[in-house]
Design a protein around this motif. Structure first.
Motif, PDB file in Angstrom:
ATOM      1  N   VAL A  25       0.835  -1.199   0.000  1.00  0.00           N
ATOM      2  CA  VAL A  25       0.000   0.000   0.000  1.00  0.00           C
ATOM      3  C   VAL A  25       0.872   1.252   0.000  1.00  0.00           C
ATOM      4  N   SER A  26       1.973   1.214   0.727  1.00  0.00           N
ATOM      5  CA  SER A  26       2.863   2.388   0.791  1.00  0.00           C
ATOM      6  C   SER A  26       3.356   2.791  -0.592  1.00  0.00           C
ATOM      7  N   GLU A  27       3.591   1.813  -1.459  1.00  0.00           N
ATOM      8  CA  GLU A  27       4.050   2.106  -2.818  1.00  0.00           C
ATOM      9  C   GLU A  27       2.925   2.712  -3.662  1.00  0.00           C
ATOM     10  N   ILE A  28       1.714   2.274  -3.435  1.00  0.00           N
ATOM     11  CA  ILE A  28       0.561   2.846  -4.138  1.00  0.00           C
ATOM     12  C   ILE A  28       0.419   4.312  -3.757  1.00  0.00           C
ATOM     13  N   VAL A  29       0.526   4.579  -2.478  1.00  0.00           N
ATOM     14  CA  VAL A  29       0.362   5.942  -1.967  1.00  0.00           C
ATOM     15  C   VAL A  29       1.476   6.855  -2.464  1.00  0.00           C
ATOM     16  N   VAL A  30       2.694   6.359  -2.546  1.00  0.00           N
ATOM     17  CA  VAL A  30       3.830   7.160  -3.019  1.00  0.00           C
ATOM     18  C   VAL A  30       3.573   7.690  -4.430  1.00  0.00           C
ATOM     19  N   GLY A  31       2.838   6.950  -5.223  1.00  0.00           N
ATOM     20  CA  GLY A  31       2.538   7.364  -6.593  1.00  0.00           C
ATOM     21  C   GLY A  31       1.466   8.438  -6.690  1.00  0.00           C
ATOM     22  N   THR A  32       1.027   8.946  -5.554  1.00  0.00           N
ATOM     23  CA  THR A  32      -0.013   9.983  -5.521  1.00  0.00           C
ATOM     24  C   THR A  32       0.446  11.117  -4.602  1.00  0.00           C
ATOM     25  N   SER A  33      -0.368  12.123  -4.480  1.00  0.00           N
ATOM     26  CA  SER A  33      -0.100  13.201  -3.520  1.00  0.00           C
ATOM     27  C   SER A  33      -0.910  12.977  -2.242  1.00  0.00           C
ATOM     28  N   LEU A  34      -1.364  11.740  -2.040  1.00  0.00           N
ATOM     29  CA  LEU A  34      -2.248  11.413  -0.929  1.00  0.00           C
ATOM     30  C   LEU A  34      -1.495  10.729   0.201  1.00  0.00           C
ATOM     31  N   SER A  35      -2.144  10.652   1.342  1.00  0.00           N
ATOM     32  CA  SER A  35      -1.548   9.982   2.494  1.00  0.00           C
ATOM     33  C   SER A  35      -2.069   8.553   2.606  1.00  0.00           C
ATOM     34  N   ARG A  36      -1.366   7.777   3.392  1.00  0.00           N
ATOM     35  CA  ARG A  36      -1.781   6.401   3.680  1.00  0.00           C
ATOM     36  C   ARG A  36      -3.153   6.410   4.378  1.00  0.00           C
ATOM     37  N   LYS A  37      -3.362   7.393   5.215  1.00  0.00           N
ATOM     38  CA  LYS A  37      -4.630   7.542   5.922  1.00  0.00           C
ATOM     39  C   LYS A  37      -5.788   7.730   4.925  1.00  0.00           C
ATOM     40  N   THR A  38      -5.526   8.514   3.869  1.00  0.00           N
ATOM     41  CA  THR A  38      -6.543   8.722   2.831  1.00  0.00           C
ATOM     42  C   THR A  38      -6.836   7.406   2.116  1.00  0.00           C
ATOM     43  N   PHE A  39      -5.798   6.635   1.857  1.00  0.00           N
ATOM     44  CA  PHE A  39      -5.997   5.326   1.226  1.00  0.00           C
ATOM     45  C   PHE A  39      -6.989   4.508   2.052  1.00  0.00           C
ATOM     46  N   TYR A  40      -6.732   4.400   3.348  1.00  0.00           N
ATOM     47  CA  TYR A  40      -7.571   3.558   4.209  1.00  0.00           C
ATOM     48  C   TYR A  40      -8.935   4.177   4.496  1.00  0.00           C
ATOM     49  N   ARG A  41      -9.106   5.427   4.211  1.00  0.00           N
ATOM     50  CA  ARG A  41     -10.426   6.041   4.315  1.00  0.00           C
ATOM     51  C   ARG A  41     -11.336   5.503   3.202  1.00  0.00           C
ATOM     52  N   HIS A  42     -10.726   5.154   2.069  1.00  0.00           N
ATOM     53  CA  HIS A  42     -11.486   4.692   0.907  1.00  0.00           C
ATOM     54  C   HIS A  42     -11.492   3.170   0.716  1.00  0.00           C
ATOM     55  N   PHE A  43     -10.397   2.513   1.097  1.00  0.00           N
ATOM     56  CA  PHE A  43     -10.247   1.083   0.804  1.00  0.00           C
ATOM     57  C   PHE A  43      -9.731   0.311   2.013  1.00  0.00           C
ATOM     58  N   ARG A  44     -10.188  -0.942   2.139  1.00  0.00           N
ATOM     59  CA  ARG A  44      -9.724  -1.808   3.235  1.00  0.00           C
ATOM     60  C   ARG A  44      -8.268  -2.208   3.036  1.00  0.00           C
ATOM     61  N   ASP A  45      -7.925  -2.500   1.772  1.00  0.00           N
ATOM     62  CA  ASP A  45      -6.579  -2.951   1.438  1.00  0.00           C
ATOM     63  C   ASP A  45      -6.381  -2.824  -0.072  1.00  0.00           C
ATOM     64  N   LYS A  46      -5.237  -3.267  -0.562  1.00  0.00           N
ATOM     65  CA  LYS A  46      -4.946  -3.136  -1.999  1.00  0.00           C
ATOM     66  C   LYS A  46      -5.881  -3.990  -2.852  1.00  0.00           C
ATOM     67  N   TYR A  47      -6.392  -5.070  -2.301  1.00  0.00           N
ATOM     68  CA  TYR A  47      -7.314  -5.935  -3.039  1.00  0.00           C
ATOM     69  C   TYR A  47      -8.668  -5.251  -3.210  1.00  0.00           C
ATOM     70  N   ASP A  48      -9.065  -4.511  -2.206  1.00  0.00           N
ATOM     71  CA  ASP A  48     -10.294  -3.722  -2.287  1.00  0.00           C
ATOM     72  C   ASP A  48     -10.142  -2.638  -3.368  1.00  0.00           C
ATOM     73  N   LEU A  49      -8.989  -2.000  -3.415  1.00  0.00           N
ATOM     74  CA  LEU A  49      -8.705  -1.007  -4.460  1.00  0.00           C
ATOM     75  C   LEU A  49      -8.719  -1.676  -5.835  1.00  0.00           C
ATOM     76  N   ALA A  50      -8.095  -2.841  -5.954  1.00  0.00           N
ATOM     77  CA  ALA A  50      -8.069  -3.552  -7.245  1.00  0.00           C
ATOM     78  C   ALA A  50      -9.496  -3.896  -7.688  1.00  0.00           C
ATOM     79  N   SER A  51     -10.338  -4.282  -6.753  1.00  0.00           N
ATOM     80  CA  SER A  51     -11.734  -4.588  -7.075  1.00  0.00           C
ATOM     81  C   SER A  51     -12.476  -3.338  -7.537  1.00  0.00           C
ATOM     82  N   TRP A  52     -12.245  -2.219  -6.876  1.00  0.00           N
ATOM     83  CA  TRP A  52     -12.881  -0.967  -7.274  1.00  0.00           C
ATOM     84  C   TRP A  52     -12.425  -0.567  -8.678  1.00  0.00           C
TER      85      TRP A  52
END
Length: 176
Positions: A25-52
């Motif tokens: 997840v940290s690598e996904i977040v690095v590719g954006t201007s967002l925080s790890r906290k923002t990631f988890y506000r939207h998705f449970r994990d990277k698999y949830d993001l992949a499903s979305w």
């Protein structure tokens, strides 16, 4: 651009290079201007993001059997997207995690068949129809994934034809 789309774009870029299981997840977040906290506000994990991410083009392709496209048109459009996103999807489906994309794909395909068949007047609650929907969802999804992972050697039209011919008769009689 909204946060979900930014995270999905970052994931897509990473999936061009490696398997979903190997992307933290940290690598996904690095590719954006967002925080790890923002990631988890939207998705449970990277698999949830992949499903979305997957849901965005699924609904615009095979999901449209419920809104007017024929089964064949919708599936062909779906396979067009698979060809366009070949490397990304190959690396996403290569996941060995129980929460991987395959499980989501089967689930959303099952819901699509249920909605489609309900619209067509089928009794989706009978034991036979429930079983037929499971067969179509699991079998169809696995054959499309197999086609993708084997390099998409079979022509799309032939794959669509074979998938339709092997649908359970309880579903096939409702397919236009």
């Amino acid at each position: 651009m909204n946060s979900k789309k930014m995270l999905a774009e970052s994931l897509e870029k990473l999936l061009m290079k490696k398997n979903l299981d190997d992307i933290p997840v940290s690598e996904i977040v690095v590719g954006t201007s967002l925080s790890r906290k923002t990631f988890y506000r939207h998705f449970r994990d990277k698999y949830d993001l992949a499903s979305w991410y997957f849901a965005q083009f699924y609904e615009a392709s095979f999901g449209r059997i419920t809104t007017g496209l024929t089964w064949e048109e919708a599936l062909l459009h779906y396979l067009d997207i698979y060809q366009e996103k070949y490397i990304v999807l190959k690396n996403a489906y290569a996941s060995r995690d129980v929460n991987g994309l395959r499980a989501y794909d089967i689930s959303v395909t099952k819901k699509t068949y249920e909605k489609y068949l309900t619209i067509k007047g089928a009794d989706i609650n009978s034991e036979t129809m429930r079983f037929a929907i499971d067969i179509a969802s699991c079998g169809g999804t696995d054959m499309v994934i197999k086609w993708l992972l084997s390099g998409m050697k079979m022509e799309k039209g032939k794959l669509v034809c074979l998938l339709k011919q092997t649908l359970p008769n309880d579903i096939l009689k409702y397919i236009d």
